[in-house]
Design a protein around this motif. Sequence first.
Motif, PDB file in Angstrom:
ATOM      1  N   ILE A   1       0.853  -1.189   0.000  1.00 46.14           N
ATOM      2  CA  ILE A   1       0.000   0.000   0.000  1.00 46.14           C
ATOM      3  C   ILE A   1       0.885   1.235   0.000  1.00 46.14           C
ATOM      4  O   ILE A   1       1.763   1.392   0.859  1.00 46.14           O
ATOM      5  N   ALA A   2       0.668   2.096  -0.971  1.00 44.74           N
ATOM      6  CA  ALA A   2       1.412   3.349  -1.078  1.00 44.74           C
ATOM      7  C   ALA A   2       0.604   4.451  -0.385  1.00 44.74           C
ATOM      8  O   ALA A   2      -0.395   4.937  -0.923  1.00 44.74           O
ATOM      9  N   GLU A   3       1.034   4.841   0.797  1.00 41.70           N
ATOM     10  CA  GLU A   3       0.254   5.776   1.606  1.00 41.70           C
ATOM     11  C   GLU A   3       0.181   7.177   1.004  1.00 41.70           C
ATOM     12  O   GLU A   3      -0.766   7.917   1.257  1.00 41.70           O
ATOM     13  N   ASP A   4       1.199   7.547   0.234  1.00 44.64           N
ATOM     14  CA  ASP A   4       1.230   8.887  -0.354  1.00 44.64           C
ATOM     15  C   ASP A   4       0.876   8.864  -1.840  1.00 44.64           C
ATOM     16  O   ASP A   4       1.290   9.742  -2.603  1.00 44.64           O
ATOM     17  N   ASP A   5       0.108   7.873  -2.227  1.00 47.76           N
ATOM     18  CA  ASP A   5      -0.295   7.708  -3.627  1.00 47.76           C
ATOM     19  C   ASP A   5      -1.285   8.807  -4.012  1.00 47.76           C
ATOM     20  O   ASP A   5      -2.295   9.000  -3.344  1.00 47.76           O
ATOM     21  N   ARG A   6      -0.992   9.501  -5.096  1.00 49.45           N
ATOM     22  CA  ARG A   6      -1.891  10.539  -5.607  1.00 49.45           C
ATOM     23  C   ARG A   6      -2.652  10.091  -6.843  1.00 49.45           C
ATOM     24  O   ARG A   6      -3.423  10.866  -7.408  1.00 49.45           O
ATOM     25  N   MET A   7      -2.443   8.829  -7.248  1.00 54.09           N
ATOM     26  CA  MET A   7      -3.163   8.279  -8.392  1.00 54.09           C
ATOM     27  C   MET A   7      -4.293   7.359  -7.947  1.00 54.09           C
ATOM     28  O   MET A   7      -5.417   7.451  -8.431  1.00 54.09           O
ATOM     29  N   ILE A   8      -3.984   6.431  -7.032  1.00 53.07           N
ATOM     30  CA  ILE A   8      -4.975   5.490  -6.512  1.00 53.07           C
ATOM     31  C   ILE A   8      -5.100   5.750  -5.014  1.00 53.07           C
ATOM     32  O   ILE A   8      -4.137   5.571  -4.262  1.00 53.07           O
ATOM     33  N   ASN A   9      -6.264   6.172  -4.601  1.00 57.70           N
ATOM     34  CA  ASN A   9      -6.501   6.507  -3.202  1.00 57.70           C
ATOM     35  C   ASN A   9      -6.048   5.361  -2.296  1.00 57.70           C
ATOM     36  O   ASN A   9      -6.341   4.199  -2.551  1.00 57.70           O
ATOM     37  N   ARG A  10      -5.322   5.690  -1.231  1.00 51.88           N
ATOM     38  CA  ARG A  10      -4.834   4.635  -0.343  1.00 51.88           C
ATOM     39  C   ARG A  10      -5.977   3.880   0.326  1.00 51.88           C
ATOM     40  O   ARG A  10      -5.827   2.707   0.683  1.00 51.88           O
ATOM     41  N   LYS A  11      -7.131   4.555   0.499  1.00 51.32           N
ATOM     42  CA  LYS A  11      -8.302   3.844   1.037  1.00 51.32           C
ATOM     43  C   LYS A  11      -8.758   2.774   0.062  1.00 51.32           C
ATOM     44  O   LYS A  11      -9.172   1.676   0.469  1.00 51.32           O
ATOM     45  N   THR A  12      -8.693   3.072  -1.224  1.00 52.44           N
ATOM     46  CA  THR A  12      -9.045   2.087  -2.243  1.00 52.44           C
ATOM     47  C   THR A  12      -8.060   0.920  -2.203  1.00 52.44           C
ATOM     48  O   THR A  12      -8.460  -0.247  -2.306  1.00 52.44           O
ATOM     49  N   GLN A  13      -6.782   1.235  -2.066  1.00 51.00           N
ATOM     50  CA  GLN A  13      -5.779   0.172  -2.000  1.00 51.00           C
ATOM     51  C   GLN A  13      -6.029  -0.744  -0.801  1.00 51.00           C
ATOM     52  O   GLN A  13      -5.988  -1.975  -0.924  1.00 51.00           O
TER      53      GLN A  13
END
Length: 231
Positions: free
Chosen positions: A178-190
């Motif tokens: 899980i990439a917590e600082d992801d700006r493409m795929i929301n981390r909640k979605t991950q």
Amino acid sequence: MSYSKNATIVLVHGAWADGSSWELVIRKLQEQGWNVVTAPLPLTSLSDDAAALRRTIDRTEGPVILAGHAYAGAVIGTAHEERVKALVYIAALAPDEGETVAQVFYRDEPHPDAPKLAPDADGFIWMPDTGFEQAFAQNATDEQIAVTRAVQRPIAVKSIQEPVTAPAWKSKPSWYLIAEDDRMINRKTQRFMAERMHAMMESFPVDHTPLLTAPEKVVDIILEAAQSTLA
């Protein structure tokens, strides 16, 4: 690692990328004696990409560990071959049976810096130049951004609108970074996808493309999967 001699790690790139996006991960795995190949995807439809992955797997021998980044999560989910022993999702999309990539990608609210994406006249979606430095890999170096922008490959709308069949993660051991600082795929979605998959989860404060910006984290989770399923 005696089991690495007859096993292959297959790395699968996502949208707006090619196999070179895995360069740092490839080097680190090869240094430890692993056989590593990347699967070149045409990004023209999910079915086309699944067929391309099968062709790559067919070129290998022995057990296989699959790792997919972003869109490629949907692609590795099509790999039901018995030789595939584990699936590793790197900030990746994992639609369930009957879902599309678009449905899970847009499940939660977008980040304020997420790029505005729309298909061109031919039905392909390109990443805006600013999207690479603002969202795709905001922690990357200027050189990495320049190369990533230069080699980008667009993804067809058909790829994200095709419903998936029963995914392989329902029957194979799976890991999820899980990439917590992801700006493409929301981390909640991950997290939602990882929990739904019953995947082994690792969560780090990394951007959408840790294969560029935190390759050691990516290598660690791939090796964890390998060691757990090949020993």
